[in-house]
Scaffold this active site. Structure first.
Site, PDB file in Angstrom:
ATOM      1  N   GLY A   1      15.786  38.856  -4.844  1.00 52.53           N
ATOM      2  CA  GLY A   1      14.886  39.623  -5.687  1.00 52.53           C
ATOM      3  C   GLY A   1      15.110  39.329  -7.155  1.00 52.53           C
ATOM      4  O   GLY A   1      15.328  38.190  -7.561  1.00 52.53           O
TER       5      GLY A   1
ATOM      6  N   TYR B   1      23.609  21.058  -6.212  1.00 45.70           N
ATOM      7  CA  TYR B   1      24.338  22.208  -5.675  1.00 45.70           C
ATOM      8  C   TYR B   1      25.820  21.833  -5.589  1.00 45.70           C
ATOM      9  O   TYR B   1      26.265  21.260  -4.599  1.00 45.70           O
ATOM     10  CB  TYR B   1      23.835  22.564  -4.275  1.00 45.70           C
ATOM     11  CG  TYR B   1      22.465  23.211  -4.204  1.00 45.70           C
ATOM     12  CD1 TYR B   1      21.783  23.615  -5.339  1.00 45.70           C
ATOM     13  CD2 TYR B   1      21.868  23.429  -2.970  1.00 45.70           C
ATOM     14  CE1 TYR B   1      20.533  24.200  -5.255  1.00 45.70           C
ATOM     15  CE2 TYR B   1      20.609  24.022  -2.874  1.00 45.70           C
ATOM     16  CZ  TYR B   1      19.950  24.406  -4.013  1.00 45.70           C
ATOM     17  OH  TYR B   1      18.714  24.992  -3.924  1.00 45.70           O
TER      18      TYR B   1
ATOM     19  N   PHE C   1      14.819  32.963  -3.221  1.00 48.70           N
ATOM     20  CA  PHE C   1      15.238  34.277  -3.730  1.00 48.70           C
ATOM     21  C   PHE C   1      14.472  35.422  -3.055  1.00 48.70           C
ATOM     22  O   PHE C   1      14.240  36.470  -3.657  1.00 48.70           O
ATOM     23  CB  PHE C   1      15.096  34.373  -5.247  1.00 48.70           C
ATOM     24  CG  PHE C   1      15.978  33.436  -6.015  1.00 48.70           C
ATOM     25  CD1 PHE C   1      17.206  33.035  -5.508  1.00 48.70           C
ATOM     26  CD2 PHE C   1      15.596  32.949  -7.262  1.00 48.70           C
ATOM     27  CE1 PHE C   1      18.030  32.177  -6.221  1.00 48.70           C
ATOM     28  CE2 PHE C   1      16.408  32.098  -7.983  1.00 48.70           C
ATOM     29  CZ  PHE C   1      17.634  31.705  -7.455  1.00 48.70           C
TER      30      PHE C   1
END
Length: 301
Positions: free
Chosen positions: A221, A69, A217
């Site tokens: 979505g 990340y 998520f």
């Protein structure tokens, strides 16, 4: 619903092995920029620090991160280390290994089993720790995870890792891993409009075995790493309006309503959004509302 006074304790707690966490946690991916990885603008450092401070202020004690990340300017692990170290005794930091990005940000080939020690040690270095609380093996399309998971189990025996977990897997992978070492958590893509028979089975199996299930998520979505979806069914909008919450909050609350073993790790680079995410732990659906939302999930499959 007034979000400002609601803390992460509102959703209740669960255990990752012997580590108790509030069910509402925080995903660190968006600390680094406006979208995941190299898809957006790098974050403002002080804003990202403010998000971490707000998370701790609101009782978040479960942070999900990874060494991969990072943006051109920001590393999630470095931000966590610089703001939160020395770490509180009750703060649980979970990391993921398997995927790899080089220093220019490009994705490399997925890790071989003998690469995983380096992945773990890089997370240790960045976070400034002598052990990692929870490490997920993120499956990278391999059919069997036994060799990779076995390599992590060796690091657990050495004391570099406290608990093991797996991500992006099917029930057969959980059974395979459990032949090698205990699994405290499973992290799969799962949400109101994201349905697959394998992941729905995984949700059920984890509940039966007392294993945490951690959707990623859940808010985004279909938009995935691009950010929160703006495509909301009329049913979602109506129920969200009835509770005085946003569709994003409703989506997150629905995932938590799937069982007491379900944890949430919504990510954001906005302190106000973090406050809203934490507040979803106080949302309680009626049986009718939950049935209507569950039906949307079934249709999404």
């Amino acid at each position: 619903m007034t979000s400002e006074k609601i803390t992460a304790a509102a959703a209740g707690t669960w255990k990752l092995g012997d580590l108790t966490v509030n069910r509402i946690g925080f995903g660190a991916m968006r600390l680094t920029g406006s979208a995941a990885f190299n898809l957006g603008t790098p974050s403002d450092r002080e804003r990202s620090i403010a998000v971490l401070r707000k998370a701790i202020e609101l009782g978040v004690n479960h942070i999900d991160t990874a060494a991969f990340y990072f943006s051109s300017l920001r590393s999630a692990n470095e931000l966590i280390n610089s703001e939160l170290a020395p770490y509180a005794d009750d703060l649980v930091i979970a990391t993921k290994v398997g995927p790899f990005r080089n220093y220019s940000g490009e994705w490399g080939s997925s890790a071989r089993p003998d690469d995983l020690r380096g992945h773990v040690e890089e997370n240790l270095r960045q976070l400034g720790r002598d052990h990692l609380d929870v490490v997920y093996l993120r499956r990278m399309r391999q059919d069997s995870i036994a060799e990779h998971f076995g390599a992590l189990a060796e690091l657990r025996e050495e004391g570099l890792v406290r608990h093991l977990a797996i991500s992006d897997v099917e029930p057969r992978h959980l059974a395979e891993a459990q032949e090698i070492a205990p699994v405290v958590s499973v992290q799969n893509r799962f949400g109101l409009d994201s349905s697959s028979p394998e992941t729905d089975d995984m949700l059920r199996i984890c509940g039966e075995q007392g294993i945490a299930f951690v959707p990623f998520f859940a808010i985004a979505g279909a938009a995935g790493p691009q950010g929160a979806t703006t495509a909301h069914d009329d049913e979602v909008l109506a129920i969200a309006d009835a509770h005085g919450v946003s569709p994003a909050q409703l989506r997150l609350a629905w995932s938590l309503a799937q069982g007491p073993h379900v944890l949430a790790i919504p990510g954001t680079g906005n302190p106000d959004h973090l406050t809203e995410n934490v507040a979803t732990g106080a949302i309680r659906f009626t049986e009718d509302e939950l049935a209507r939302l569950d039906e949307l999930h079934r249709k999404a499959g």
